[in-house]
Write a protein that holds these residues in place. Structure first.
Motif, PDB file in Angstrom:
ATOM      1  N   HIS A 125      10.177 -10.514 -15.377  1.00 39.97           N
ATOM      2  CA  HIS A 125      11.222 -11.532 -15.208  1.00 39.97           C
ATOM      3  C   HIS A 125      10.663 -12.954 -15.268  1.00 39.97           C
ATOM      4  N   VAL A 126       9.713 -13.194 -16.157  1.00 47.14           N
ATOM      5  CA  VAL A 126       9.139 -14.531 -16.292  1.00 47.14           C
ATOM      6  C   VAL A 126      10.047 -15.387 -17.163  1.00 47.14           C
ATOM      7  N   SER A 127      10.481 -16.510 -16.634  1.00 52.50           N
ATOM      8  CA  SER A 127      11.323 -17.435 -17.384  1.00 52.50           C
ATOM      9  C   SER A 127      10.787 -18.845 -17.175  1.00 52.50           C
ATOM     10  N   LEU A 128      10.242 -19.422 -18.235  1.00 51.87           N
ATOM     11  CA  LEU A 128       9.653 -20.755 -18.161  1.00 51.87           C
ATOM     12  C   LEU A 128      10.133 -21.585 -19.347  1.00 51.87           C
ATOM     13  N   ALA A 129      10.212 -22.877 -19.144  1.00 50.48           N
ATOM     14  CA  ALA A 129      10.578 -23.786 -20.230  1.00 50.48           C
ATOM     15  C   ALA A 129       9.726 -25.043 -20.110  1.00 50.48           C
ATOM     16  N   VAL A 130       9.315 -25.569 -21.253  1.00 55.88           N
ATOM     17  CA  VAL A 130       8.551 -26.812 -21.292  1.00 55.88           C
ATOM     18  C   VAL A 130       9.311 -27.783 -22.182  1.00 55.88           C
ATOM     19  N   ALA A 131       9.711 -28.905 -21.627  1.00 58.19           N
ATOM     20  CA  ALA A 131      10.492 -29.881 -22.381  1.00 58.19           C
ATOM     21  C   ALA A 131       9.593 -30.691 -23.312  1.00 58.19           C
ATOM     22  N   GLU A 132      10.205 -31.362 -24.253  1.00 60.12           N
ATOM     23  CA  GLU A 132       9.454 -32.198 -25.188  1.00 60.12           C
ATOM     24  C   GLU A 132       8.692 -33.283 -24.429  1.00 60.12           C
ATOM     25  N   GLY A 133       7.396 -33.375 -24.679  1.00 56.43           N
ATOM     26  CA  GLY A 133       6.569 -34.387 -24.042  1.00 56.43           C
ATOM     27  C   GLY A 133       6.204 -34.103 -22.601  1.00 56.43           C
TER      28      GLY A 133
END
Length: 220
Positions: free
Chosen positions: A3-11
Motif C-alpha cells: 500500500h505504498v502511495s507517494l507523489a513528488v511534485a514538480e521541483g
C-alpha cells in the motif's frame, strides 16, 4: 512493499527515511522503472509508465551512494559524463565542460580518471553525469552518506543550488535525518515495506504523528 502511495511534485524534494530493509531502495527502483510493482500504477508526468522504459530515457536519473558504482574506472571523467548523451544519440558538444563547471569542477577534470579524484569530487562527477540529460526527476540514494561531514554539506548545498537552477524533482533517500531536513520539502517514513507517515519537513521534525517517526527522531 504494501500500500505504498507517494507523489513528488514538480521541483519538489521528497525525503524518504527508514531503517535498513524498510523498502526505501525498492521504492526508488520502482520509481525509476527498474522494477515493476506487482500491483498498482506508477505515473510519470501524470501518465502511466510506458511499457518500454527507454521511452523515458534521459528524463530520470539516479545518484548513488558510492560514485564508483556509476563511474567506469577505465573511462575518463569527460567520457563518463558524456555517456548518457551518447546512449541517447545526442552530441555532447560543450555540455560536458559546462556541466562540470556547474558542479564546481574545472574543465581539466574531464581528462582525469575516477581514481585520481577525492570522494567528494567523484560524487560531483556523478551529479554532473545525472544532470547532463536535463532530467525531470532524480533519485539520490544515500548520495552523501559515504562522504566526510564537511564534504556532505558541500554536496547538499550543491544539490539545492542545482535544483533551484534546473527545477528537477527529487527523491532523497537517506539514513541521515539531518541531511534530509536540510534538503527535503516533505518527508515520508517507511517501516517494513509500508509508508507510515508523510508530512511537510517542519511538521515532521516538530510534531511527528507516528510512534516510529518519534523513535527515529529520538535516536538523533
Amino acid at each position: 512493499m504494501k500500500h505504498v502511495s507517494l507523489a513528488v511534485a514538480e521541483g519538489e524534494t521528497l525525503g524518504l527515511v527508514g531503517e535498513s530493509g524498510s523498502g526505501k531502495t525498492t521504492t526508488s527502483r520502482v520509481a525509476l522503472g527498474l522494477q515493476r510493482p506487482t500491483s498498482g500504477t506508477v505515473r510519470f508526468d501524470g501518465r502511466p509508465f510506458p511499457k518500454r522504459r527507454r521511452e523515458l530515457a534521459g528524463r530520470m536519473q539516479a545518484v548513488l551512494q558510492h560514485p564508483h558504482w556509476s563511474l567506469n574506472p577505465r573511462m575518463r571523467v569527460g567520457q563518463s559524463v558524456a555517456e548518457p548523451l551518447t546512449v541517447l544519440g545526442r552530441p555532447a558538444g560543450d555540455a560536458v565542460t559546462e556541466m562540470l563547471e556547474h558542479v564546481g569542477l574545472e574543465a581539466s577534470f574531464a581528462g582525469r580518471y575516477p581514481h585520481e579524484l577525492s570522494g567528494g569530487q567523484r560524487q560531483r562527477v556523478s551529479i554532473a553525469r545525472a544532470l547532463v540529460t536535463r532530467p525531470a526527476f532524480i533519485v539520490f540514494d544515500e548520495a552523501v552518506s559515504a562522504l566526510d561531514v564537511s564534504v556532505q554539506v558541500q554536496i547538499l548545498n550543491l544539490i539545492k543550488d542545482l535544483q533551484a537552477e534546473y527545477g528537477f524533482s527529487a527523491l532523497f533517500i537517506s539514513h541521515d535525518l539531518g541531511a534530509v531536513r536540510y534538503v527535503a520539502d516533505r518527508i515520508a517514513v517507511m517501516r517494513s515495506g509500508e509508508v507510515v507517515e508523510t508530512a511537510d519537513t517542519e511538521t515532521f521534525y516538530t510534531a511527528p504523528a507516528h510512534e516510529y517517526s518519534k523513535q527515529l527522531l529520538e535516536a538523533l
